[in-house]
Design a protein around this motif. Structure first.
Motif, PDB file in Angstrom:
ATOM      1  N   ALA A 161     143.428  51.870  78.530  1.00 27.63           N
ATOM      2  CA  ALA A 161     142.956  51.815  79.912  1.00 27.63           C
ATOM      3  C   ALA A 161     144.165  51.498  80.783  1.00 27.63           C
ATOM      4  O   ALA A 161     144.576  50.334  80.891  1.00 27.63           O
ATOM      5  CB  ALA A 161     141.862  50.768  80.069  1.00 27.63           C
ATOM      6  N   GLU A 218     140.872  47.211  67.919  1.00 26.03           N
ATOM      7  CA  GLU A 218     141.283  46.703  69.235  1.00 26.03           C
ATOM      8  C   GLU A 218     141.915  45.355  68.954  1.00 26.03           C
ATOM      9  O   GLU A 218     141.222  44.401  68.582  1.00 26.03           O
ATOM     10  CB  GLU A 218     140.049  46.569  70.128  1.00 26.03           C
ATOM     11  CG  GLU A 218     140.378  46.205  71.565  1.00 26.03           C
ATOM     12  CD  GLU A 218     139.106  46.002  72.391  1.00 26.03           C
ATOM     13  OE1 GLU A 218     138.248  46.890  72.414  1.00 26.03           O
ATOM     14  OE2 GLU A 218     138.995  44.920  72.990  1.00 26.03           O
ATOM     15  N   PHE A 267     141.720  43.067  84.158  1.00 23.51           N
ATOM     16  CA  PHE A 267     142.916  42.250  83.933  1.00 23.51           C
ATOM     17  C   PHE A 267     144.160  43.118  84.090  1.00 23.51           C
ATOM     18  O   PHE A 267     144.064  44.336  84.243  1.00 23.51           O
ATOM     19  CB  PHE A 267     142.866  41.603  82.529  1.00 23.51           C
ATOM     20  CG  PHE A 267     142.621  42.572  81.384  1.00 23.51           C
ATOM     21  CD1 PHE A 267     143.665  43.274  80.803  1.00 23.51           C
ATOM     22  CD2 PHE A 267     141.341  42.770  80.888  1.00 23.51           C
ATOM     23  CE1 PHE A 267     143.442  44.152  79.746  1.00 23.51           C
ATOM     24  CE2 PHE A 267     141.109  43.648  79.826  1.00 23.51           C
ATOM     25  CZ  PHE A 267     142.162  44.335  79.254  1.00 23.51           C
ATOM     26  N   THR A 280     144.163  51.583  83.784  1.00 25.33           N
ATOM     27  CA  THR A 280     143.566  50.807  84.876  1.00 25.33           C
ATOM     28  C   THR A 280     144.178  49.405  84.943  1.00 25.33           C
ATOM     29  O   THR A 280     144.289  48.826  86.022  1.00 25.33           O
ATOM     30  CB  THR A 280     142.048  50.630  84.553  1.00 25.33           C
ATOM     31  OG1 THR A 280     141.490  51.900  84.263  1.00 25.33           O
ATOM     32  CG2 THR A 280     141.309  49.943  85.663  1.00 25.33           C
ATOM     33  N   LYS A 281     144.576  48.882  83.783  1.00 31.29           N
ATOM     34  CA  LYS A 281     145.017  47.486  83.682  1.00 31.29           C
ATOM     35  C   LYS A 281     146.523  47.404  84.002  1.00 31.29           C
ATOM     36  O   LYS A 281     146.944  47.941  84.997  1.00 31.29           O
ATOM     37  CB  LYS A 281     144.680  46.938  82.299  1.00 31.29           C
ATOM     38  CG  LYS A 281     143.325  47.362  81.754  1.00 31.29           C
ATOM     39  CD  LYS A 281     142.157  46.776  82.525  1.00 31.29           C
ATOM     40  CE  LYS A 281     140.841  47.278  81.933  1.00 31.29           C
ATOM     41  NZ  LYS A 281     139.671  46.882  82.692  1.00 31.29           N
ATOM     42  N   SER A 328     139.808  57.330  83.290  1.00 30.66           N
ATOM     43  CA  SER A 328     139.593  55.898  83.029  1.00 30.66           C
ATOM     44  C   SER A 328     139.855  55.643  81.552  1.00 30.66           C
ATOM     45  O   SER A 328     139.992  56.594  80.763  1.00 30.66           O
ATOM     46  CB  SER A 328     138.150  55.482  83.369  1.00 30.66           C
ATOM     47  OG  SER A 328     137.243  56.090  82.459  1.00 30.66           O
ATOM     48  N   GLY A 329     139.904  54.372  81.193  1.00 30.04           N
ATOM     49  CA  GLY A 329     140.057  54.042  79.777  1.00 30.04           C
ATOM     50  C   GLY A 329     138.876  54.545  78.969  1.00 30.04           C
ATOM     51  O   GLY A 329     139.037  55.078  77.862  1.00 30.04           O
ATOM     52  N   TYR A 365     135.993  45.292  73.387  1.00 31.69           N
ATOM     53  CA  TYR A 365     135.430  45.612  74.708  1.00 31.69           C
ATOM     54  C   TYR A 365     134.014  46.166  74.534  1.00 31.69           C
ATOM     55  O   TYR A 365     133.819  47.163  73.845  1.00 31.69           O
ATOM     56  CB  TYR A 365     136.337  46.613  75.428  1.00 31.69           C
ATOM     57  CG  TYR A 365     135.859  46.960  76.810  1.00 31.69           C
ATOM     58  CD1 TYR A 365     135.545  45.965  77.724  1.00 31.69           C
ATOM     59  CD2 TYR A 365     135.723  48.285  77.199  1.00 31.69           C
ATOM     60  CE1 TYR A 365     135.099  46.284  78.990  1.00 31.69           C
ATOM     61  CE2 TYR A 365     135.286  48.608  78.470  1.00 31.69           C
ATOM     62  CZ  TYR A 365     134.971  47.603  79.361  1.00 31.69           C
ATOM     63  OH  TYR A 365     134.528  47.921  80.626  1.00 31.69           O
ATOM     64  N   ASP A 393     142.804  50.946  70.326  1.00 29.99           N
ATOM     65  CA  ASP A 393     142.749  50.685  71.758  1.00 29.99           C
ATOM     66  C   ASP A 393     143.850  49.668  72.050  1.00 29.99           C
ATOM     67  O   ASP A 393     143.749  48.501  71.660  1.00 29.99           O
ATOM     68  CB  ASP A 393     141.366  50.136  72.139  1.00 29.99           C
ATOM     69  CG  ASP A 393     141.222  49.921  73.647  1.00 29.99           C
ATOM     70  OD1 ASP A 393     142.259  49.685  74.306  1.00 29.99           O
ATOM     71  OD2 ASP A 393     140.091  49.958  74.155  1.00 29.99           O
ATOM     72  N   THR A 440     144.958  48.686  75.017  1.00 28.60           N
ATOM     73  CA  THR A 440     144.884  48.277  76.422  1.00 28.60           C
ATOM     74  C   THR A 440     145.445  46.886  76.660  1.00 28.60           C
ATOM     75  O   THR A 440     146.155  46.658  77.642  1.00 28.60           O
ATOM     76  CB  THR A 440     143.405  48.316  76.888  1.00 28.60           C
ATOM     77  OG1 THR A 440     142.936  49.656  76.764  1.00 28.60           O
ATOM     78  CG2 THR A 440     143.261  47.842  78.315  1.00 28.60           C
TER      79      THR A 440
END
Ligand SMILES: Cc1ncc(COP(=O)(O)O)c(C=O)c1O
Length: 369
Positions: free
Chosen positions: A193, A142, A324, A195-196, A76-77, A102, A171, A173
């Motif tokens: 991440a 970030e 997102f 994931t996005k 995961s991120g 985040y 980061d 992401t």
């Protein structure tokens, strides 16, 4: 010589070809294995599923190509961010985190770094350079920060942090390697991440760390092997598949976000709106200088919590969801997680739907407020 985003995108689907023998499958096989055939001396061979896996290698090959740096995959991120913190920090270190990034990164520092003797300070992304970086071992940026979308100057932060003896972790992401290249701007380590948008289909969590510093890569790789924070092979296979279409999806999403942001900004029902691609956004000049694209996230504020919820749930082409970067447009009120934003603040993630249909659906939902 650094490649352009388009040349990198063009060669990405062909990377595997050089390694193929006649009759090999063109896509990478999904290898589900905890053990490998290993008689005798194990040196130089695959040994155990916590140490490595051929499907991790396949996805790391693509990630390294995109980052132009060695990359290590994580489940995961947050596993990627944790790997950086727990492999590189020690008791007595002090780190700097964005106060508006985040929230889980701050929570991780509060709950698990602080008790181990790693202190942290918070600073708003928009004024990250103010106050300098003396005394910090690690400076975490970030940009654009999630969810407020303020920016900081990665090159200037990196130069000042390095002069003060700190390493810089970015980061990335919200932007992906197609939208922003922190390592080229001077950051030492990127976490993301996947994931996005990189996976893009909202069906798996994933993350990676990339760095041109061999010691950092060795540290996070060892952390993964010893802590057991390993990605599943199927997730790696899904993210490999996602990365093959990332450039197309990201291009559509960023193009649409530019159109939608302009129209939302002009709409009478919308209050404040942040999108780095708008000429009058406070971060626009910096965004133009440091980002390849302006991203697909829009931060907008409606007049109340009720109006924000009605907009999100009333729009046929908005999926109410956290996270997102999916193919579907999605949105949520960030105040529901405790972010320091107005009750009517909505983070909108523009997806891959055709833009005119998407705008029409949004306009209809706004008209009903
Ligand atoms: C900027 C940012 N970094 C890291 C993460 C963590 O990613 P994951 O949920 O894959 O652990 C998120 C998740 O929303 C994020 O928005």
């Amino acid at each position: 010589m650094t490649e352009s985003p388009t040349s990198r995108a063009a060669s990405l689907p062909h990377l595997r070809r050089k390694k193929l023998a006649k009759g090999d499958p063109v896509p990478p096989p999904l290898v589900m294995a905890s053990v490998f055939n290993l008689p005798g001396d194990p040196t130089g061979f695959r040994q155990y599923g916590r140490f490595d896996n051929p499907t991790w290698d396949a996805v790391e090959h693509l990630l390294a190509h995109l980052e132009d740096a060695p990359a290590v995959a994580f489940p995961s991120g947050m596993a990627a961010t944790s790997a950086v913190f727990f492999s590189l920090l020690k008791s007595g270190d002090r780190i700097l985190l964005p106060s508006d990034g985040y929230y889980t990164t701050r929570l991780l520092a509060e709950r698990f770094l602080k008790p181990l003797g790693v202190a942290f300070d918070l600073r708003p992304t928009g004024s990250y350079l103010d106050g300098g970086f003396d005394g910090y071992r690690l400076v975490f940026v970030e940009t654009p920060a999630n969810p407020g979308l303020d920016l900081c100057d990665i090159a200037a932060v990196s130069a000042a942090a390095h002069a003060a003896g700190a390493i810089v972790v970015a980061d990335n992401t919200t932007m992906t390697p197609y939208g922003q290249r922190p390592l080229d701007l001077g950051a030492d380590i990127v976490v993301s991440a996947d994931t996005k948008a990189p996976n893009g289909h909202s069906d798996t969590l994933f993350g990676h760390v990339a760095s041109r510093d061999p010691a950092a890569i060795t540290a996070v790789r060892d952390w993964r092997k010893l802590s057991g924070s390993i990605p599943g092979p199927f997730e790696a296979w899904l993210v490999h598949r996602g990365l093959e279409t990332l450039e197309v999806r990201f291009d559509r999403m960023c193009n649409s976000a530019e159109v939608i942001a302009r129209r939302l900004k002009a709409h009478p029902k919308i209050g404040a709106l942040r999108f780095p691609g708008l000429d009058d956004d406070p971060s626009h000049n910096l965004a133009t200088a440091q980002m390849q694209r302006f991203g697909f996230l829009i931060a907008l504020t409606l007049r109340s919590e009720a109006e924000a919820e009605s907009f999100i749930t009333g729009c046929e082409l908005i999926q109410p969801a956290t996270s997102f970067g999916g193919v579907h447009t999605s949105a949520e009120r960030r105040a529901r997680w405790g972010d320091a934003v107005a009750p009517g603040f909505v983070r909108l993630s523009v997806g891959c739907e055709p833009v005119e249909e998407l705008w029409q659906a949004m306009e209809e939902a706004l008209d009903l407020l």
